[in-house]
Design a protein around this motif. Structure first.
Motif, short mmCIF file in Angstrom:
data_model
loop_
_atom_site.label_atom_id
_atom_site.label_comp_id
_atom_site.label_asym_id
_atom_site.label_seq_id
_atom_site.Cartn_x
_atom_site.Cartn_y
_atom_site.Cartn_z
N THR A 55 -59.79 -1.05 50.36
CA THR A 55 -59.79 0.24 49.68
C THR A 55 -59.59 0.05 48.18
OG1 THR A 55 -57.44 0.61 50.17
CG2 THR A 55 -59.05 1.59 51.69
N TYR A 56 -58.79 -0.92 47.81
CA TYR A 56 -58.60 -1.23 46.39
C TYR A 56 -59.93 -1.59 45.74
CZ TYR A 56 -57.09 -3.89 42.29
OH TYR A 56 -56.92 -4.36 41.02
N VAL A 57 -60.68 -2.46 46.38
CA VAL A 57 -61.97 -2.89 45.83
C VAL A 57 -62.95 -1.73 45.77
CG1 VAL A 57 -64.00 -4.32 46.34
CG2 VAL A 57 -61.73 -5.31 46.49
N LEU A 58 -63.02 -0.95 46.83
CA LEU A 58 -64.00 0.13 46.91
C LEU A 58 -63.76 1.25 45.90
CD1 LEU A 58 -64.39 0.33 50.79
CD2 LEU A 58 -66.05 -0.59 49.12
N VAL A 59 -62.54 1.38 45.42
CA VAL A 59 -62.22 2.45 44.46
C VAL A 59 -62.44 2.00 43.01
CG1 VAL A 59 -60.31 3.92 43.65
CG2 VAL A 59 -60.65 3.56 46.07
N GLN A 60 -62.65 0.72 42.77
CA GLN A 60 -62.79 0.23 41.40
C GLN A 60 -63.90 0.94 40.64
OE1 GLN A 60 -60.93 -2.50 39.73
NE2 GLN A 60 -59.57 -1.75 41.33
N PHE A 61 -65.11 0.97 41.18
CA PHE A 61 -66.21 1.61 40.46
C PHE A 61 -66.01 3.11 40.31
CE2 PHE A 61 -70.27 3.88 40.50
CZ PHE A 61 -70.76 3.48 39.27
N PRO A 62 -65.71 3.82 41.39
CA PRO A 62 -65.51 5.27 41.22
C PRO A 62 -64.37 5.61 40.27
CG PRO A 62 -65.75 4.73 43.54
CD PRO A 62 -65.67 3.43 42.79
N SER A 63 -63.39 4.71 40.12
CA SER A 63 -62.28 5.02 39.20
C SER A 63 -62.78 5.16 37.77
CB SER A 63 -61.19 3.96 39.29
OG SER A 63 -61.60 2.74 38.71
N GLY A 64 -63.75 4.36 37.38
CA GLY A 64 -64.33 4.50 36.05
C GLY A 64 -65.09 5.80 35.89
N VAL A 65 -65.82 6.19 36.92
CA VAL A 65 -66.55 7.46 36.90
C VAL A 65 -65.56 8.62 36.81
CG1 VAL A 65 -68.09 8.96 38.23
CG2 VAL A 65 -68.51 6.49 38.17
N LEU A 66 -64.48 8.54 37.60
CA LEU A 66 -63.46 9.59 37.55
C LEU A 66 -62.80 9.65 36.18
CD1 LEU A 66 -61.84 9.05 41.06
CD2 LEU A 66 -63.26 10.98 40.34
N GLY A 67 -62.56 8.48 35.58
CA GLY A 67 -61.99 8.45 34.24
C GLY A 67 -62.90 9.11 33.22
N ASP A 68 -64.20 8.86 33.34
CA ASP A 68 -65.16 9.49 32.43
C ASP A 68 -65.22 11.00 32.64
OD1 ASP A 68 -65.82 7.03 31.38
OD2 ASP A 68 -67.64 6.79 32.59
N ARG A 69 -65.14 11.41 33.88
CA ARG A 69 -65.29 12.84 34.20
C ARG A 69 -64.02 13.64 33.91
NH1 ARG A 69 -68.21 13.92 39.39
NH2 ARG A 69 -69.93 13.59 37.97
N PHE A 70 -62.86 13.12 34.31
CA PHE A 70 -61.62 13.90 34.21
C PHE A 70 -60.66 13.42 33.13
CE2 PHE A 70 -62.98 14.21 38.70
CZ PHE A 70 -63.24 15.57 38.73
N GLY A 71 -60.95 12.27 32.55
CA GLY A 71 -60.06 11.70 31.54
C GLY A 71 -59.23 10.57 32.12
N GLU A 72 -59.12 9.51 31.34
CA GLU A 72 -58.41 8.32 31.82
C GLU A 72 -56.95 8.60 32.12
OE1 GLU A 72 -60.17 8.20 28.85
OE2 GLU A 72 -61.93 7.05 29.50
N ARG A 73 -56.31 9.39 31.27
CA ARG A 73 -54.88 9.68 31.48
C ARG A 73 -54.62 10.35 32.82
NH1 ARG A 73 -52.22 12.44 26.33
NH2 ARG A 73 -50.89 13.03 28.05
N LYS A 74 -55.45 11.30 33.18
CA LYS A 74 -55.27 11.99 34.46
C LYS A 74 -55.45 11.04 35.63
CE LYS A 74 -56.51 16.60 32.92
NZ LYS A 74 -57.48 17.69 32.99
N VAL A 75 -56.42 10.15 35.53
CA VAL A 75 -56.65 9.20 36.62
C VAL A 75 -55.49 8.21 36.71
CG1 VAL A 75 -58.19 7.40 37.52
CG2 VAL A 75 -59.15 9.45 36.49
N ILE A 76 -55.00 7.74 35.57
CA ILE A 76 -53.87 6.81 35.56
C ILE A 76 -52.62 7.49 36.15
CG2 ILE A 76 -52.29 5.49 34.09
CD1 ILE A 76 -54.75 5.14 32.16
N LEU A 77 -52.38 8.72 35.77
CA LEU A 77 -51.22 9.45 36.32
C LEU A 77 -51.37 9.69 37.82
CD1 LEU A 77 -50.54 11.94 33.40
CD2 LEU A 77 -49.16 9.96 34.05
N THR A 78 -52.58 9.97 38.26
CA THR A 78 -52.84 10.13 39.69
C THR A 78 -52.56 8.82 40.41
OG1 THR A 78 -54.50 11.83 39.28
CG2 THR A 78 -54.61 10.70 41.41
N GLU A 79 -53.01 7.72 39.82
CA GLU A 79 -52.76 6.39 40.39
C GLU A 79 -51.28 6.12 40.54
OE1 GLU A 79 -51.03 2.66 39.65
OE2 GLU A 79 -51.75 3.67 37.84
#
Length: 153
Positions: A55-79
């Motif tokens: 699951t760690y590997v599979l989320v790597q690519f979408p995490s960048g897309v999510l960062g672009d869409r919602f903002g890196e800070r929000k994704v990092i805080l979600t993480e």
């Protein structure tokens, strides 16, 4: 040291990466305790760990897309939230199945970190190589801390 926003960001992202890695690495030294607690084989715990890393590997690519869409800070805080919550749930899991579920969630949470954090930090600094090096040092530090901390606890 001048604790500007960029420096605080680097420190916090590095600490978040370290904690995320500690959460993932702390499980392995506990395999004997997990097999005893849930009366499962090493292979069963190995399956759970494989699910986490997958699951760690599979989320790597979408995490960048999510960062672009919602903002890196929000994704990092979600993480950070997913990593903390899943780690707590793993620690108090009443059964093997529940622990496997949350080990998978831990993989998802951890997979959300690196790509958005790297992008976020690259926006803060001109010397990106050095910045990424400091950030990745958090992961390496976790490799030193996790086994000792897990064994002590």
């Amino acid at each position: 040291m001048n604790w500007r926003y960029a420096h605080r960001s680097l420190l916090l992202c590095t600490l978040a990466f370290m904690v995320t890695m500690v959460a993932r690495l702390a499980i392995s030294p506990l395999v004997p305790a997990i097999t005893d607690e849930f009366a499962v084989s090493n292979a069963a715990v190995g399956l759970a760990l494989s699910i986490m890393w997958a699951t760690y590997v599979l989320v790597q690519f979408p995490s960048g897309v999510l960062g672009d869409r919602f903002g890196e800070r929000k994704v990092i805080l979600t993480e950070i939230g997913l990593t903390g919550l899943s780690s707590l749930c793993i620690a108090v899991a009443p059964s093997y199945g529940v622990s496997v579920l949350f080990v998978g969630v831990l993989g998802i949470g951890a997979g959300l970190h690196y790509t958005p954090a790297t992008t976020f930090l690259a926006k803060q600094y001109d010397d990106i190589g050095r910045t990424i090096g400091v950030h990745v040092a958090g992961s390496s530090t976790a490799g030193l801390v996790a086994p000792v901390a897990a064994a002590a606890i």
